[in-house]
Structures are given as C-alpha cells and as structure tokens.
Design a protein around this motif. Structure first.
Motif, PDB file in Angstrom:
ATOM      1  N   ASN A   1       0.839  -1.185   0.000  1.00 54.36           N
ATOM      2  CA  ASN A   1       0.000   0.000   0.000  1.00 54.36           C
ATOM      3  C   ASN A   1       0.889   1.255   0.000  1.00 54.36           C
ATOM      4  OD1 ASN A   1      -2.238   1.564   0.169  1.00 54.36           O
ATOM      5  ND2 ASN A   1      -2.552   1.281   2.371  1.00 54.36           N
ATOM      6  N   PRO A   2       0.901   2.028  -1.065  1.00 52.87           N
ATOM      7  CA  PRO A   2       1.845   3.158  -1.136  1.00 52.87           C
ATOM      8  C   PRO A   2       1.412   4.390  -0.330  1.00 52.87           C
ATOM      9  CG  PRO A   2       0.618   2.975  -3.181  1.00 52.87           C
ATOM     10  CD  PRO A   2       0.117   1.873  -2.307  1.00 52.87           C
ATOM     11  N   VAL A   3       1.170   4.171   0.962  1.00 46.04           N
ATOM     12  CA  VAL A   3       0.737   5.257   1.836  1.00 46.04           C
ATOM     13  C   VAL A   3       1.744   5.367   2.984  1.00 46.04           C
ATOM     14  CG1 VAL A   3      -1.109   6.080   3.357  1.00 46.04           C
ATOM     15  CG2 VAL A   3      -1.677   4.788   1.278  1.00 46.04           C
ATOM     16  N   ALA A   4       2.342   6.567   3.168  1.00 51.38           N
ATOM     17  CA  ALA A   4       3.375   6.738   4.193  1.00 51.38           C
ATOM     18  C   ALA A   4       2.761   7.269   5.485  1.00 51.38           C
ATOM     19  CB  ALA A   4       4.439   7.693   3.673  1.00 51.38           C
ATOM     20  N   ASP A   5       3.188   6.680   6.607  1.00 49.41           N
ATOM     21  CA  ASP A   5       2.671   7.013   7.931  1.00 49.41           C
ATOM     22  C   ASP A   5       2.744   8.530   8.223  1.00 49.41           C
ATOM     23  OD1 ASP A   5       2.267   5.577  10.802  1.00 49.41           O
ATOM     24  OD2 ASP A   5       3.385   7.453  11.000  1.00 49.41           O
ATOM     25  N   TYR A   6       1.610   9.122   8.555  1.00 48.88           N
ATOM     26  CA  TYR A   6       1.513  10.568   8.720  1.00 48.88           C
ATOM     27  C   TYR A   6       2.421  11.096   9.827  1.00 48.88           C
ATOM     28  CZ  TYR A   6      -0.524  15.156   9.615  1.00 48.88           C
ATOM     29  OH  TYR A   6      -0.687  16.490   9.798  1.00 48.88           O
ATOM     30  N   ASP A   7       2.399  10.431  11.002  1.00 45.50           N
ATOM     31  CA  ASP A   7       3.128  10.969  12.150  1.00 45.50           C
ATOM     32  C   ASP A   7       4.637  10.987  11.941  1.00 45.50           C
ATOM     33  OD1 ASP A   7       1.054  11.770  13.667  1.00 45.50           O
ATOM     34  OD2 ASP A   7       0.713   9.756  14.500  1.00 45.50           O
ATOM     35  N   LEU A   8       5.169   9.937  11.301  1.00 42.86           N
ATOM     36  CA  LEU A   8       6.624   9.907  11.064  1.00 42.86           C
ATOM     37  C   LEU A   8       7.009  10.884   9.958  1.00 42.86           C
ATOM     38  CD1 LEU A   8       7.382   6.076  11.178  1.00 42.86           C
ATOM     39  CD2 LEU A   8       8.169   7.789  12.791  1.00 42.86           C
ATOM     40  N   VAL A   9       6.208  10.913   8.914  1.00 40.15           N
ATOM     41  CA  VAL A   9       6.569  11.646   7.703  1.00 40.15           C
ATOM     42  C   VAL A   9       6.537  13.160   7.874  1.00 40.15           C
ATOM     43  CG1 VAL A   9       5.696  12.174   5.392  1.00 40.15           C
ATOM     44  CG2 VAL A   9       5.928   9.815   6.124  1.00 40.15           C
ATOM     45  N   ARG A  10       5.588  13.655   8.626  1.00 38.02           N
ATOM     46  CA  ARG A  10       5.395  15.107   8.612  1.00 38.02           C
ATOM     47  C   ARG A  10       6.532  15.873   9.285  1.00 38.02           C
ATOM     48  NH1 ARG A  10       2.151  16.762  13.391  1.00 38.02           N
ATOM     49  NH2 ARG A  10       2.217  14.905  14.702  1.00 38.02           N
ATOM     50  N   HIS A  11       7.405  15.162  10.061  1.00 40.22           N
ATOM     51  CA  HIS A  11       8.528  15.843  10.712  1.00 40.22           C
ATOM     52  C   HIS A  11       9.774  15.892   9.839  1.00 40.22           C
ATOM     53  CE1 HIS A  11       6.297  16.169  14.317  1.00 40.22           C
ATOM     54  NE2 HIS A  11       6.098  14.873  14.385  1.00 40.22           N
ATOM     55  N   MET A  12       9.736  15.256   8.695  1.00 42.45           N
ATOM     56  CA  MET A  12      10.962  15.046   7.943  1.00 42.45           C
ATOM     57  C   MET A  12      10.844  15.536   6.520  1.00 42.45           C
ATOM     58  SD  MET A  12      12.708  11.429   7.789  1.00 42.45           S
ATOM     59  CE  MET A  12      14.287  11.556   7.101  1.00 42.45           C
ATOM     60  N   ARG A  13      11.666  16.484   6.119  1.00 41.27           N
ATOM     61  CA  ARG A  13      11.615  17.017   4.766  1.00 41.27           C
ATOM     62  C   ARG A  13      11.865  15.920   3.721  1.00 41.27           C
ATOM     63  NH1 ARG A  13       9.575  21.004   1.691  1.00 41.27           N
ATOM     64  NH2 ARG A  13      10.818  21.268  -0.167  1.00 41.27           N
ATOM     65  N   ALA A  14      12.868  15.071   4.001  1.00 40.56           N
ATOM     66  CA  ALA A  14      13.258  14.082   2.988  1.00 40.56           C
ATOM     67  C   ALA A  14      12.170  13.034   2.751  1.00 40.56           C
ATOM     68  CB  ALA A  14      14.559  13.406   3.396  1.00 40.56           C
ATOM     69  N   SER A  15      11.166  12.998   3.622  1.00 45.77           N
ATOM     70  CA  SER A  15      10.088  12.034   3.387  1.00 45.77           C
ATOM     71  C   SER A  15       9.344  12.379   2.107  1.00 45.77           C
ATOM     72  CB  SER A  15       9.136  12.006   4.583  1.00 45.77           C
ATOM     73  OG  SER A  15       8.624  13.300   4.784  1.00 45.77           O
ATOM     74  N   SER A  16       9.548  13.597   1.593  1.00 43.54           N
ATOM     75  CA  SER A  16       8.913  13.954   0.317  1.00 43.54           C
ATOM     76  C   SER A  16       9.423  13.042  -0.802  1.00 43.54           C
ATOM     77  CB  SER A  16       9.164  15.417  -0.034  1.00 43.54           C
ATOM     78  OG  SER A  16      10.517  15.614  -0.351  1.00 43.54           O
ATOM     79  N   TYR A  17      10.616  12.439  -0.616  1.00 44.36           N
ATOM     80  CA  TYR A  17      11.151  11.537  -1.643  1.00 44.36           C
ATOM     81  C   TYR A  17      10.306  10.275  -1.788  1.00 44.36           C
ATOM     82  CZ  TYR A  17      15.305  14.491  -1.382  1.00 44.36           C
ATOM     83  OH  TYR A  17      16.162  15.563  -1.402  1.00 44.36           O
ATOM     84  N   LEU A  18       9.475  10.002  -0.761  1.00 47.63           N
ATOM     85  CA  LEU A  18       8.578   8.849  -0.877  1.00 47.63           C
ATOM     86  C   LEU A  18       7.583   9.077  -2.006  1.00 47.63           C
ATOM     87  CD1 LEU A  18       8.007   8.376   2.920  1.00 47.63           C
ATOM     88  CD2 LEU A  18       9.230   6.790   1.424  1.00 47.63           C
ATOM     89  N   MET A  19       7.274  10.368  -2.282  1.00 49.69           N
ATOM     90  CA  MET A  19       6.319  10.665  -3.363  1.00 49.69           C
ATOM     91  C   MET A  19       6.847  10.126  -4.689  1.00 49.69           C
ATOM     92  SD  MET A  19       4.922  14.560  -2.662  1.00 49.69           S
ATOM     93  CE  MET A  19       6.410  15.438  -2.987  1.00 49.69           C
ATOM     94  N   GLY A  20       8.092  10.496  -5.033  1.00 51.61           N
ATOM     95  CA  GLY A  20       8.655  10.083  -6.316  1.00 51.61           C
ATOM     96  C   GLY A  20       8.857   8.579  -6.385  1.00 51.61           C
ATOM     97  N   ALA A  21       9.356   8.000  -5.276  1.00 48.45           N
ATOM     98  CA  ALA A  21       9.662   6.565  -5.284  1.00 48.45           C
ATOM     99  C   ALA A  21       8.379   5.734  -5.381  1.00 48.45           C
ATOM    100  CB  ALA A  21      10.453   6.206  -4.032  1.00 48.45           C
TER     101      ALA A  21
END
Ligand code: UD1
Length: 426
Positions: free
Chosen positions: A81-101
C-alpha cells in the motif's frame, strides 16, 4: 532534556572520520522502493534521520535488516500500500522523496506534506510540476498529498528554481517511466550524483547527473544492489569550521576533497591552511581569522547548509563580513543565539552584516535547526567559558556521534541530561 555542555578554548588536534552523507542516505533509502530485488546500503550515517526513513519503509511493509552500524539490507517487496505514515513523515523534509519513489513503482502515492528544518517556506510545487509533466495528477486532502497516474511517460521538465528535492523526486518518478525524461536546470549536488549512481547500479539508465541536464531513459526492471554512500560534505565542512574556530591541527578522513572546494576556498580566504589529499583534508589554524564575504548558492556554489557555521567563524574574524543567503528566505534565526554569546550581527532580509568581535563568550543557547545547532557547537568551541546548547535533537538528526568525534580531537564537550533542577552528566 538533553543538552551539550561545551567548555571552549581548547585547541583541537588529531583525526576525525567523516560518516556517510545524510542527504544522500535519505534519498537512496526511499529509492530502494523502486527495486525489484534486495538492496544492501553501506556507509550509512548512524543518525536519527536515517533511522526515521528506514522506519517509514518498515511500517509500509518493507523488510529492513540492520547488518551493522552503517549497513542496512532492505527488501521492499512487502510494500503493498503506497501510503506513508503521517506521524513519522510530517517531521521530515526528505520524506517527500517517498512521493517520487512510490509514484515510480506503484503509479500512486499518499504522503503527508513534508516537515524538516524551518527556514522559511519550503514549497514542493516544482516536484508536483515534474510529476504532472510525466502524467500524474495530485490532490491535497487532510494534510496528505495524493498522487495518481494511469501511466508515467517521459518528457522535458524545466525546473523554475534549482531544487535538490525536485530533481531527486523527478529522477525517482522517471526511472521506470516509459521513454526519456530530461530534467533541465537540475540541481548538481554530490548527493544527486550519488543517487544516480545508486539507481544505475540497479540497472537504471540515468545520464548527466552532476550537470544541469539529466537524461533518464526509463527501464522496466531494477535489480538488487550493494552500494556504499558518499562521505558527508556538510559534516566534513562543519568539522573544518570547528578546527578553524578552536584552532589546532585536524585531519578529516573519508572525504572527497572536490566536494569541499567551495568551503575550502572560503576557509583559505579567512587565513586557514587546508591541505587536500586523496581522501582526507588537513585543517591547520593558529591565527585570528580574516573577514570575508559569503553568498550561498546551489552546488558548486557555497552550500547554504554551511552558512550558519561560517557565520559562527566570521563572528570573531578581524573586520566586517557580509553573508548573503540566496537559497532560503529565512535562514538567520540562529543569529539571535550567537548574539547571546556576544556576536555583533545585524540581519536585513537575506543579508547579515557581521562585525567581528575579539572573542565570543559562553552562554545558554538553542539549536534552532540542524545546521544552526552545528553553528552553536562551532562557536562554543572557540568561545571563552561554558556554553550550553539546548534542543539538540535537531543536531542528532544529522550528526553521527558528534560528542565522541569532537572529544577524540581534544574538545571538552559532553551530553548532559537535565531533569527539573537536577543536572546529571553522562
Ligand atoms: C535540500 C537539502 C537541504 C538544503 C537544500 C538546499 C536534503 C534532504 N535537504 O533541501 O539541507 O538546505 O537542499 O541546498 O537534501 N523550491 C521551490 N519549489 C520547490 C522546491 C524548492 O521554490 O518545489 C525553492 C525552495 O524554497 C528554496 C530552493 O528552491 O528556496 C532550494 O530548495 P531545495 O533545493 O528544493 O531544498 P530541499 O531539497 O528541500
């Protein structure tokens, strides 16, 4: 609460081994999502940002094995399921790379709007523009960006601003797209090249990384790989600044001197001796620093992520220096903290005027973000008396074993735990 207690004024002597690059690691770990095999990533820095991004992949269903302190083995086949956990992701800029991947692998991604260091507006419009050109549509709902594509087809993407994040994200979305994607006005940072090398080691066809035109010919399949991350340019630059601040003779091991050229050039202008060898640089400083002007720019210009540390040095340089922050809108928040130590710095928008004083004096200060925290350490090492640096979770996000590395060259720095009015050292 944890703080650093730093007694300034000790010269630094010895060697420091530089860790793997944070900004390469936080791009390459999400890139593993695109792999159809198992990836072993070596020379990862042992820092909280790496732990966090690996944890996000694990929560999505990837198998993440720690082989040793600096090596992870990741099998992303379990991600359904290509959905990234909200609580972990929102603190981290680099989590935006999950969008492209995720988009590249599943043609669908749901990722929280990214967080990270706060130095003004951090938009993702160029990332989304790139995805759109490849054929994706997006909406924002409940703090999440939802992106979908029936298919991804390569095309020309011209970036309106040179953006590291947009360049990375478009590369990730394009490696498995149909046909050729050309990114024009691409970022040229060393970690862009590292990501391209990683993708190519899995069988991708990415050319031109390190120049401002990157061409990506889409492939159907990416195999597993073993890949070692490049050394951290900014960690190395920070310790070069530490040596210049405290004075002494410090050799940094495991570096790529070419990546440090803009930092080396400025330190030399300030009167610091920097000797470049194949995989090390030696920094020797014994005199008062000379003033200089600094303007931050995308690579190969002077990195914005070294701007606070260089300001900490110019605070005691002989004369008046001008710093022009040309990448971020609001990256001078730390100046107020340096002023507590006696620095004379005036900020007007994106310009800081630094009147060098003879010496900074220890004070309680805060790490207002990651590199601002590094600047507090640099300033404290050369200051008279004791500095306490608070909010060091920012520093732990990006610097591996900073206390051990600095005490190894003779600095007096320790991590202390404070609980109400009681202070324990550890
Ligand atoms: C990365 C680095 C960060 C560094 C920065 C600039 C990582 C994880 N972080 O951040 O440490 O300070 O590069 O070297 O690698 N912009 C837009 N629209 C966009 C994207 C960016 O206008 O869609 C602007 C930003 O507001 C900023 C400039 O472009 O003014 C550069 O940002 P960008 O290179 O994207 O920074 P990050 O990738 O977030």
């Amino acid at each position: 609460m944890e703080k650093f207690e730093i007694h300034g004024g000790r010269r630094l002597n010895g060697t420091i081994k530089i860790s793997g690059a944070k900004n390469a690691a936080v791009a390459i770990i999400p890139a593993v999502i695109l792999s159809d095999g198992i990836c072993r990533i070596e020379n990862l820095p042992d820092i909280n940002d790496v732990v966090a991004i690996a944890q996000i992949l694990k929560k999505m269903g990837a198998s993440v094995k720690r082989i040793d302190k600096t090596t992870l083995e990741i099998d992303s086949k379990g991600i359904r399921n290509p959905v990234a956990d909200y609580d972990l992701v929102r603190h981290m800029r680099a989590s935006s790379y999950l969008m492209g991947a995720l988009l590249g692998q599943f043609h669908r991604a749901e990722v929280a709007l990214p967080g990270g260091c706060d130095f003004g507006v951090r938009p993702v419009d160029q990332h989304l523009k790139g995805f759109g050109i490849l054929g994706a549509k997006h909406t924002v709902e409940g703090g999440m960006i939802k992106i979908n594509a029936d298919s991804l087809v390569g095309d020309h993407v011209y970036l309106d601003v040179v953006s590291v994040g947009a360049t990375v994200n478009i590369m990730l979305a394009a490696v498995k797209a149909k046909g050729r994607t050309t990114i024009e006005n691409a970022a040229k940072e060393p970690h862009i090249v590292d990501l391209a090398n990683f993708l190519n080691s899995m069988g991708a066809d990415v050319r031109g990384a390190g120049t401002d035109v990157i061409k990506i010919n889409g492939v159907d399949f990416l195999r597993g790989t073993t890949y070692s991350i490049i050394p951290d340019q900014i960690e190395a630059g920070t310790y070069m600044a530490a040596a210049a601040s405290a004075g002494g003779d410090v050799t940094l091991l495991n570096v790529i001197p070419k990546h440090l050229e803009s930092i080396t050039a400025k330190l030399r202008e300030m009167g610091v001796s920097v000797e470049e060898n194949d995989e090390s640089v030696r920094v020797v400083c014994s005199d008062r620093l000379k003033r200089c002007n600094v303007k931050t720019m995308p690579h190969p210009g002077f990195p914005t992520d070294m701007q606070p540390q260089i300001a900490a040095l110019l605070a005691t340089a002989n004369g008046t220096s001008i710093i022009h922050e040309a990448v971020w809108d609001n990256r001078f928040k730390y100046v107020e903290e340096l002023r507590r130590m006696g620095a004379e710095i005036n900020v007007d928008g994106k310009i800081a005027v630094v009147e060098g004083v003879d010496r900074l004096k220890g004070a309680p200060v805060k790490a207002t973000d990651l590199r601002a925290g590094a600047a507090m350490i640099v300033a404290a090492l050369g200051a008279e008396g004791v500095t306490y640096v608070e909010d060091i979770t920012h520093i732990d996000r990006g610097y591996e074993h900073v206390v051990e590395k600095l005490t190894g060259v003779g600095a007096d720095i320790k991590r202390i735990f404070t609980n109400d009015n009681v202070t324990n050292t550890a």
